[in-house]
Design an enzyme around this catalytic site. Structure first.
Site, PDB file in Angstrom:
ATOM      1  N   TRP A 191     -14.940  -5.495   4.828  1.00  0.00           N
ATOM      2  CA  TRP A 191     -16.028  -5.645   4.380  1.00  0.00           C
ATOM      3  C   TRP A 191     -16.009  -4.644   3.219  1.00  0.00           C
ATOM      4  O   TRP A 191     -16.048  -3.890   2.550  1.00  0.00           O
ATOM      5  CB  TRP A 191     -17.844  -4.895   5.150  1.00  0.00           C
ATOM      6  N   ASP A 247     -15.116   1.403  13.252  1.00  0.00           N
ATOM      7  CA  ASP A 247     -15.983   0.578  12.270  1.00  0.00           C
ATOM      8  C   ASP A 247     -16.684  -0.399  13.873  1.00  0.00           C
ATOM      9  O   ASP A 247     -15.761  -1.725  13.441  1.00  0.00           O
ATOM     10  CB  ASP A 247     -16.549  -0.044  10.671  1.00  0.00           C
ATOM     11  N   ALA A 272     -19.259  -3.048  14.674  1.00  0.00           N
ATOM     12  CA  ALA A 272     -20.454  -3.724  14.533  1.00  0.00           C
ATOM     13  C   ALA A 272     -20.575  -5.722  14.390  1.00  0.00           C
ATOM     14  O   ALA A 272     -21.530  -5.590  15.526  1.00  0.00           O
ATOM     15  CB  ALA A 272     -20.326  -3.679  12.650  1.00  0.00           C
ATOM     16  N   LYS A 274     -26.191  -6.570  15.236  1.00  0.00           N
ATOM     17  CA  LYS A 274     -25.477  -7.616  15.966  1.00  0.00           C
ATOM     18  C   LYS A 274     -26.613  -8.491  17.389  1.00  0.00           C
ATOM     19  O   LYS A 274     -26.238  -9.717  17.607  1.00  0.00           O
ATOM     20  CB  LYS A 274     -24.260  -7.874  15.268  1.00  0.00           C
TER      21      LYS A 274
END
Ligand code: LMR
Length: 394
Positions: free
Chosen positions: A127, A208, A210, A243
């Site tokens: 990302w 991470d 997400a 999300k």
């Protein structure tokens, strides 16, 4: 004062959002920013979120400040969602964060404060904001190979070879699931090997996560992270509820650290201090919605069912696109789309091809070839497949 202010480099993903918004053409297709869309192209407010918000409107009696690390009940509920029961509460320090990005930033600030010499190892590709955040915090960034493009899977050997250069105490940033942008995740065996490798070399995992719930399911998506947390003493986690709860604009995230019990208080205080020097108190509304859902069995079940429907739909869009491209190109070169997980995959498209897709077909993707599969609809798949076939094959 601002005469010498250098021009900011626009974020690649947000730039796609901007260009898409400016495009007046009917039928344009946004496969840019990582946002779930339903078959009508909308990003819905989830049913359980609506219900929890209604409940909050009825019952919340104050908007006074909470604590510097946010609401303890939220931190605990999110912590359990992510870690299950693999780490006892006495070994977990956590703070609510301003979305997943805020959590990543907070975690990086923590690393920098704890070990200013630590380097952070980031996958290629990743990302794009990971690198920007690390630079903003002043962490030295190193990269490791991640993706075997030819096969559409993790480049396990390349990754471990590159990480062999890391120094004890360095931090390795991993994506918990649904790797952004490749959609290629480590297998169970890979996670076990990564855990052993990090442990042996004294490297600290920073995960991470997400997109929990968009890959193979809520628990399966956290299995790699849970494995790390069950074996290593210290794991840093940045999580997002944007999300999986559809709470994008509410900025609900969590920064969580597992550590020996006698380090917990110090880490918690450090997280609070980081908040004080940036936002003071983390935002509460989205966090409270999440906590209300997770702590209420009925809402939680409804949320899980809706999320599962979204997950399955993204998977079926992947399969539909891979199938349409097989028919379009007469080859299996896009077969990886069906095997990968989560919202993203990377197409082998250069800058000129991405521009052609945008200019000639109204299809928006991120430079580098990332496409958000969750931006497709059942209706748009044939058109996208035809355009990809034409532009990428021709
Ligand atoms: C994405 O990767 O598209 C999302 O995480 C949104 C963002 O902030 O970049």
């Amino acid at each position: 004062m601002f005469k010498n202010l250098p021009a900011s480099k626009p974020d690649a993903i947000l730039e796609v959002m901007r260009l898409f918004a400016e495009d007046a053409r009917e039928g344009k297709i946004d496969l840019g920013v990582g946002v779930y869309r339903d078959s009508a192209g909308r990003t819905p407010v989830m049913r359980a979120v609506k219900a929890a918000e209604a409940r909050l409107v009825e019952t919340q009696e104050s908007k006074g400040y909470v604590g510097l690390t946010g609401d303890a009940a939220y931190n605990q509920a999110m912590g359990e969602l992510i870690l299950g029961d693999v780490v006892p509460a006495e070994r977990i320090a956590a703070s609510a964060a301003t979305g997943g990005t805020g959590a990543v930033r907070m975690a990086m600030e923590l690393v920098r404060a704890a070990n200013p010499g630590a380097q952070i190892w980031i996958s290629t590709p990743t990302w794009p904001n990971h690198t920007v955040l690390a630079a903003a915090v002043g962490l030295k960034v190193q990269s490791y190979r991640y993706y075997n493009r030819a096969e559409g899977v993790l480049d396990r050997q390349g990754m471990l070879d590159d990480l062999a250069q890391a120094q004890k105490g360095d931090v390795v940033l991993l994506h918990g699931c649904c790797h952004n942008p490749t959609g290629a995740d480590p297998s169970e065996q890979d996670w076990a090997d990564i855990a052993g490798f990090l442990q042996e070399r004294g490297l600290v995992p920073f995960v991470d996560i997400a997109y929990q719930g968009f890959g193979e399911g809520l628990d399966a998506d956290a299995a790699g992270l849970r494995h790390l947390a069950s074996r290593l003493e210290r794991v840093i986690v940045a999580a997002s509820a944007a999300k999986n709860f559809g709470l994008y604009r509410e900025r609900a995230g969590l920064c969580l650290v597992t550590c020996p019990e006698d380090e917990r208080a110090t880490v918690t205080t450090a997280l609070g201090t980081i908040n004080r020097s940036t936002v003071s108190f983390p935002p509460d509304h989205g966090a409270r919605v999440v906590q209300t859902i997770l702590d209420d069995p009925g809402l939680r079940l409804d949320w899980q069912e809706e999320l599962e429907t979204m997950r399955r739909r993204v998977q079926s869009l992947r399969e539909a696109l891979a199938g349409a491209l097989r028919a379009e190109t007469g080859s299996d070169r896009f077969g990886f789309l069906a095997a990968q997980k989560g919202m993203f995959s990377v197409l082998d498209a250069d800058g000129a091809q991405i521009e052609r897709l945008r200019d000639e077909h109204g299809i928006y993707m991120v430079p580098g070839g990332r496409m958000n599969v969750a931006g497709l609809t059942e209706d748009s798949v044939p058109r996208v497949a035809a355009a990809l076939g034409r532009v990428l094959a021709g």
